[in-house]
Design an enzyme around this catalytic site. Structure first.
Site, PDB file in Angstrom:
ATOM      1  N   LYS A  73       0.826  -1.202   0.000  1.00 53.33           N
ATOM      2  CA  LYS A  73       0.000   0.000   0.000  1.00 53.33           C
ATOM      3  C   LYS A  73       0.863   1.256   0.000  1.00 53.33           C
ATOM      4  O   LYS A  73       0.630   2.192  -0.770  1.00 53.33           O
ATOM      5  CB  LYS A  73      -0.941   0.023   1.201  1.00 53.33           C
ATOM      6  CG  LYS A  73      -1.964   1.161   1.129  1.00 53.33           C
ATOM      7  CD  LYS A  73      -2.754   1.295   2.403  1.00 53.33           C
ATOM      8  CE  LYS A  73      -1.878   1.883   3.484  1.00 53.33           C
ATOM      9  NZ  LYS A  73      -2.620   2.219   4.709  1.00 53.33           N
ATOM     10  N   ASP A 116      -6.772   1.358   1.235  1.00 47.05           N
ATOM     11  CA  ASP A 116      -6.828   1.528   2.685  1.00 47.05           C
ATOM     12  C   ASP A 116      -8.201   1.080   3.159  1.00 47.05           C
ATOM     13  O   ASP A 116      -9.011   0.557   2.388  1.00 47.05           O
ATOM     14  CB  ASP A 116      -6.527   2.974   3.081  1.00 47.05           C
ATOM     15  CG  ASP A 116      -7.700   3.915   2.840  1.00 47.05           C
ATOM     16  OD1 ASP A 116      -8.600   3.574   2.035  1.00 47.05           O
ATOM     17  OD2 ASP A 116      -7.727   4.995   3.457  1.00 47.05           O
TER      18      ASP A 116
END
Length: 258
Positions: free
Chosen positions: A168, A186
């Site tokens: 991420k 997220d």
């Protein structure tokens, strides 16, 4: 440079644990009437909208906010990388408060190493998990100098070799710093992608792969910003504000508030 979403209320971003949860069609017009209350679920789970509907969803996001921005403040790719690493299990606002004075004196890997881990811990002690994060920032700064000439690498594979950097974080840096059409999943984006549903999946990686398949190419660069901000300020976890949602007629979420 301070980056801020231009339409923050009255505008990675809840984040996952470092490294662990770091975790198409052309534009078209679709009917604007509400979908049946229980539409959107097939025998094997949620059914994603057709390509024209997906394109219309992102067209509306684009028209409302053509140039979305993340809310972490940074001055160059290196400080962006540090800010994203620090944002794990912390709010963007909390990270920004700590990094404003930090980046004024340590905005390169060499300056961060000169600052030292002890002083860095003191500078970021208001951020959760600050001891481990300080250790990672010092270690990644050293590796950037030793392995990459002091520059932040542009590939996901290289970024993920750095301490404290998972998929991420790598996607965020590639997207914001280098303009890559990556999608950083997220908790907000994960929720929205499953609710609409755009790319239902049980893991962040599954959602990311699903979105890469359905988001039209013209919208891919900013797709994760639109979805993250939408989840943060409109499609909230406990009670989505569906009356303010610009795609509520296209969304198939059964527990709408309107």
């Amino acid at each position: 440079m301070r980056v801020k979403h231009p339409s923050s209320p009255a505008g990675d971003t809840a984040t996952s644990r470092p490294r662990q949860a770091e975790a198409a069609g052309s534009a078209g017009v679709v009917p604007t009437g509400k979908l049946p209350a229980r539409a959107g679920r097939g025998r094997k789970g949620p059914v994603v909208p057709d390509a024209a509907t997906v394109a219309e969803i992102f067209r509306r996001f684009h028209d409302a906010n053509p140039e979305p921005r993340g809310e972490l403040e940074y001055v160059n790719p290196y400080t962006l990388l540090v800010a994203v690493v620090l944002s794990a299990q912390a709010t963007d606002a909390g990270v920004n408060k700590a990094t404003r004075p930090l980046f004024a004196i340590a905005d390169t890997p060499a300056k961060m190493l000169a600052l030292g881990e002890e002083s860095l811990r003191e500078a970021i002690k208001t951020i959760g998990l600050y001891r481990n994060k300080a250790k990672n920032v010092i270690a990644l700064s050293r590796q950037l100098i030793e392995r990459f000439g002091g520059e932040v690498p542009r590939s996901r594979e290289a970024l993920e070799t750095l301490p404290g950097v998972g998929r991420k974080t790598a996607n965020v840096v590639m997207n914001i710093a280098f303009g890559a059409p990556t999608i950083a999943v997220d908790t907000h984006l994960f929720r929205v992608a499953n609710r609409i549903p755009l790319a239902p999946g049980k893991t962040p990686l599954a959602v990311e792969m699903g979105l890469e398949k359905v988001v039209p190419e013209p919208y891919r660069r900013h797709a994760h910003h639109w979805l993250i901000l939408h989840g943060r300020y409109v499609c909230k976890a406990r009670k989505p504000d569906c009356s303010r949602c610009l795609i509520n007629d296209l969304c198939r979420y059964e527990a709408k508030t309107i």
